[in-house]
Design a protein around this motif. Sequence first.
Motif, PDB file in Angstrom:
ATOM      1  N   LYS A   1      18.024  83.697  65.284  1.00 21.79           N
ATOM      2  CA  LYS A   1      17.826  82.555  64.382  1.00 21.79           C
ATOM      3  C   LYS A   1      17.241  82.974  63.038  1.00 21.79           C
ATOM      4  CE  LYS A   1      16.786  79.465  68.281  1.00 21.79           C
ATOM      5  NZ  LYS A   1      15.709  78.648  68.911  1.00 21.79           N
ATOM      6  N   ALA A   2      16.754  84.204  62.929  1.00 28.74           N
ATOM      7  CA  ALA A   2      16.110  84.660  61.699  1.00 28.74           C
ATOM      8  C   ALA A   2      17.125  84.719  60.556  1.00 28.74           C
ATOM      9  CB  ALA A   2      15.473  86.031  61.906  1.00 28.74           C
ATOM     10  N   PRO A   3      16.742  84.313  59.350  1.00 25.24           N
ATOM     11  CA  PRO A   3      17.680  84.348  58.222  1.00 25.24           C
ATOM     12  C   PRO A   3      18.080  85.766  57.855  1.00 25.24           C
ATOM     13  CG  PRO A   3      15.442  83.833  57.486  1.00 25.24           C
ATOM     14  CD  PRO A   3      15.418  83.786  58.971  1.00 25.24           C
ATOM     15  N   GLU A   4      19.334  85.938  57.497  1.00 29.65           N
ATOM     16  CA  GLU A   4      19.904  87.203  57.025  1.00 29.65           C
ATOM     17  C   GLU A   4      19.906  88.308  58.083  1.00 29.65           C
ATOM     18  OE1 GLU A   4      17.864  88.270  53.446  1.00 29.65           O
ATOM     19  OE2 GLU A   4      19.034  86.870  52.238  1.00 29.65           O
ATOM     20  N   LEU A   5      19.703  87.948  59.350  1.00 31.19           N
ATOM     21  CA  LEU A   5      19.748  88.969  60.407  1.00 31.19           C
ATOM     22  C   LEU A   5      21.203  89.264  60.743  1.00 31.19           C
ATOM     23  CD1 LEU A   5      17.383  90.231  62.409  1.00 31.19           C
ATOM     24  CD2 LEU A   5      18.829  89.118  64.102  1.00 31.19           C
ATOM     25  N   ASP A   6      21.600  90.531  60.690  1.00 29.89           N
ATOM     26  CA  ASP A   6      23.002  90.912  60.877  1.00 29.89           C
ATOM     27  C   ASP A   6      23.264  91.707  62.142  1.00 29.89           C
ATOM     28  OD1 ASP A   6      23.886  89.680  58.537  1.00 29.89           O
ATOM     29  OD2 ASP A   6      23.384  91.419  57.318  1.00 29.89           O
ATOM     30  N   VAL A   7      22.229  92.261  62.786  1.00 31.90           N
ATOM     31  CA  VAL A   7      22.430  93.076  63.981  1.00 31.90           C
ATOM     32  C   VAL A   7      21.116  93.147  64.752  1.00 31.90           C
ATOM     33  CG1 VAL A   7      21.885  95.237  62.796  1.00 31.90           C
ATOM     34  CG2 VAL A   7      23.295  95.302  64.854  1.00 31.90           C
ATOM     35  N   ILE A   8      21.210  93.283  66.078  1.00 26.27           N
ATOM     36  CA  ILE A   8      20.029  93.388  66.944  1.00 26.27           C
ATOM     37  C   ILE A   8      20.148  94.654  67.782  1.00 26.27           C
ATOM     38  CG2 ILE A   8      18.807  92.405  68.937  1.00 26.27           C
ATOM     39  CD1 ILE A   8      19.457  89.644  67.894  1.00 26.27           C
ATOM     40  N   VAL A   9      19.041  95.388  67.878  1.00 22.08           N
ATOM     41  CA  VAL A   9      18.970  96.579  68.736  1.00 22.08           C
ATOM     42  C   VAL A   9      18.066  96.255  69.929  1.00 22.08           C
ATOM     43  CG1 VAL A   9      18.324  98.997  68.910  1.00 22.08           C
ATOM     44  CG2 VAL A   9      19.301  98.118  66.778  1.00 22.08           C
ATOM     45  N   LEU A  10      18.583  96.439  71.131  1.00 29.24           N
ATOM     46  CA  LEU A  10      17.813  96.274  72.360  1.00 29.24           C
ATOM     47  C   LEU A  10      17.449  97.664  72.855  1.00 29.24           C
ATOM     48  CD1 LEU A  10      16.776  94.359  74.606  1.00 29.24           C
ATOM     49  CD2 LEU A  10      19.016  94.593  75.697  1.00 29.24           C
ATOM     50  N   ALA A  11      16.160  97.999  72.815  1.00 30.01           N
ATOM     51  CA  ALA A  11      15.776  99.399  73.042  1.00 30.01           C
ATOM     52  C   ALA A  11      14.657  99.548  74.049  1.00 30.01           C
ATOM     53  CB  ALA A  11      15.358 100.043  71.708  1.00 30.01           C
ATOM     54  N   ARG A  12      14.750 100.637  74.784  1.00 28.74           N
ATOM     55  CA  ARG A  12      13.684 101.055  75.695  1.00 28.74           C
ATOM     56  C   ARG A  12      13.876 102.533  75.988  1.00 28.74           C
ATOM     57  NH1 ARG A  12      10.578 100.130  80.864  1.00 28.74           N
ATOM     58  NH2 ARG A  12      10.551 102.281  81.505  1.00 28.74           N
ATOM     59  N   GLY A  13      12.782 103.258  76.153  1.00 35.15           N
ATOM     60  CA  GLY A  13      12.858 104.671  76.495  1.00 35.15           C
ATOM     61  C   GLY A  13      13.255 104.862  77.944  1.00 35.15           C
ATOM     62  N   GLY A  14      13.176 106.080  78.410  1.00 34.16           N
ATOM     63  CA  GLY A  14      13.564 106.390  79.782  1.00 34.16           C
ATOM     64  C   GLY A  14      12.614 105.799  80.802  1.00 34.16           C
ATOM     65  N   GLY A  15      13.025 105.819  82.047  1.00 32.17           N
ATOM     66  CA  GLY A  15      12.212 105.295  83.134  1.00 32.17           C
ATOM     67  C   GLY A  15      12.945 105.473  84.451  1.00 32.17           C
ATOM     68  N   SER A  16      12.299 105.055  85.522  1.00 28.57           N
ATOM     69  CA  SER A  16      12.926 105.152  86.836  1.00 28.57           C
ATOM     70  C   SER A  16      14.038 104.120  86.967  1.00 28.57           C
ATOM     71  CB  SER A  16      11.881 104.917  87.932  1.00 28.57           C
ATOM     72  OG  SER A  16      11.421 103.573  87.895  1.00 28.57           O
ATOM     73  N   PHE A  17      14.811 104.250  88.017  1.00 28.20           N
ATOM     74  CA  PHE A  17      15.895 103.305  88.283  1.00 28.20           C
ATOM     75  C   PHE A  17      15.358 101.880  88.355  1.00 28.20           C
ATOM     76  CE2 PHE A  17      18.521 100.891  91.255  1.00 28.20           C
ATOM     77  CZ  PHE A  17      19.774 101.046  90.700  1.00 28.20           C
ATOM     78  N   GLU A  18      14.223 101.708  89.046  1.00 25.35           N
ATOM     79  CA  GLU A  18      13.633 100.382  89.183  1.00 25.35           C
ATOM     80  C   GLU A  18      13.136  99.852  87.840  1.00 25.35           C
ATOM     81  OE1 GLU A  18      12.994 102.922  91.095  1.00 25.35           O
ATOM     82  OE2 GLU A  18      13.712 102.321  93.083  1.00 25.35           O
ATOM     83  N   ASP A  19      12.596 100.754  87.003  1.00 25.03           N
ATOM     84  CA  ASP A  19      12.079 100.325  85.702  1.00 25.03           C
ATOM     85  C   ASP A  19      13.176  99.740  84.825  1.00 25.03           C
ATOM     86  OD1 ASP A  19       9.584 101.183  86.453  1.00 25.03           O
ATOM     87  OD2 ASP A  19       9.712 103.106  85.412  1.00 25.03           O
ATOM     88  N   LEU A  20      14.395 100.283  84.965  1.00 24.25           N
ATOM     89  CA  LEU A  20      15.496  99.858  84.097  1.00 24.25           C
ATOM     90  C   LEU A  20      16.306  98.708  84.678  1.00 24.25           C
ATOM     91  CD1 LEU A  20      16.859 103.329  82.890  1.00 24.25           C
ATOM     92  CD2 LEU A  20      15.189 101.845  81.783  1.00 24.25           C
ATOM     93  N   LEU A  21      15.951  98.230  85.871  1.00 22.65           N
ATOM     94  CA  LEU A  21      16.721  97.158  86.500  1.00 22.65           C
ATOM     95  C   LEU A  21      16.796  95.878  85.666  1.00 22.65           C
ATOM     96  CD1 LEU A  21      15.929  97.365  90.320  1.00 22.65           C
ATOM     97  CD2 LEU A  21      18.135  97.619  89.187  1.00 22.65           C
ATOM     98  N   PRO A  22      15.744  95.484  84.926  1.00 17.97           N
ATOM     99  CA  PRO A  22      15.871  94.259  84.115  1.00 17.97           C
ATOM    100  C   PRO A  22      17.023  94.314  83.124  1.00 17.97           C
ATOM    101  CG  PRO A  22      13.569  94.886  84.295  1.00 17.97           C
ATOM    102  CD  PRO A  22      14.358  96.008  84.890  1.00 17.97           C
ATOM    103  N   PHE A  23      17.432  95.521  82.719  1.00 20.03           N
ATOM    104  CA  PHE A  23      18.515  95.649  81.756  1.00 20.03           C
ATOM    105  C   PHE A  23      19.890  95.514  82.409  1.00 20.03           C
ATOM    106  CE2 PHE A  23      14.891  97.647  79.780  1.00 20.03           C
ATOM    107  CZ  PHE A  23      14.981  97.204  78.471  1.00 20.03           C
ATOM    108  N   SER A  24      19.897  95.252  83.717  1.00 22.41           N
ATOM    109  CA  SER A  24      21.140  94.945  84.429  1.00 22.41           C
ATOM    110  C   SER A  24      21.093  93.535  84.999  1.00 22.41           C
ATOM    111  CB  SER A  24      21.374  95.962  85.560  1.00 22.41           C
ATOM    112  OG  SER A  24      21.613  97.253  85.046  1.00 22.41           O
ATOM    113  N   ASP A  25      20.158  92.734  84.524  1.00 22.64           N
ATOM    114  CA  ASP A  25      20.030  91.354  84.971  1.00 22.64           C
ATOM    115  C   ASP A  25      21.202  90.526  84.437  1.00 22.64           C
ATOM    116  OD1 ASP A  25      19.051  88.427  84.593  1.00 22.64           O
ATOM    117  OD2 ASP A  25      17.574  89.288  85.959  1.00 22.64           O
TER     118      ASP A  25
END
Length: 324
Positions: free
Chosen positions: A200-224
Amino acid sequence: MKVEALQYGDRKVYTVSAFNRGVADWLSRLPTLWIEGEVTELKRQDRWQTVFFTLKDPNDGACLSVTMGRGRFDALKLELENGRRVHVYGRPELFEAKGDFSLRALSIEHFGLGDHLAALERLKAKLAGEGLFSPERKRRLPLFPRRVGLVTGNDAAAKRDILTAIQTRFPPARVLVAETYVQGPYAAGAMIDAIAELSKAPELDVIVLARGGGSFEDLLPFSDERLMRAVASCTVPVVSAVGHEQDTPLCDLAADVRASTPSVAARLVVPDADELVERLDRARAGVARGARRTVERDGERLERARERLHRAPGLVVQRDRERL
């Protein structure tokens, strides 16, 4: 004990106590069964005889209260913690005094890696069938984004890497950061909210979703599943920069572009200022060379025209003399 109703004329009316007792009796006749979910709100105290926690469905947030005797719970030695996905074996019950519905747990097992992978494969096939990962749906990243959105964890190394890379690569870049949970039971919902707010922010053209490494369980939210749909329906292109190169959460497939690392994401969303200056210098030099060639070419044409004009009167006189 039989549940008796009070008679008021032709109407049968149950007291709250009788109703709860009847429901509790009916629930007690149901069979034991296995329930899958994520552990949240885990409460265990040495002075308590019962352990309490909530079992949450990671797909839609549905919750179920669970109770288990502390002795039985401790004997399992599960080292259970919030966010852990488990299978709970038990039967439903109703606490009559308050009408509280819960699951009386008899056993708990960790949700195994193989089960996780199987569940992710089923989800992947489902979303692929809906066209969520289709290449035709992917959008191109803007060449010169007016504003870059960044969804990442608080004080995360990924955030520092991306911001440093963006500022080094293109100092004029404007970045709007949304810090949120990137691990645990609340991460998927928090990231969905962050993406919605950033878009919703004005003039926003792209979004980066970022997180460093982690265990399989740590990264599970990114497969929700909810996060996959939020990424796919976002109003601006989304770059997924999660984990290391070998990590492949499903958000990599749902995003418009996948970056192998957060630093690579920075190179994808903003141009290299030094390279732009070099290109401008080359373009300027090319324009200068073209201008010089044009001036030289026009000068040569003018010189030839001047010579022709200089010879023209003499030629006219000569022709007239010959004619006379």
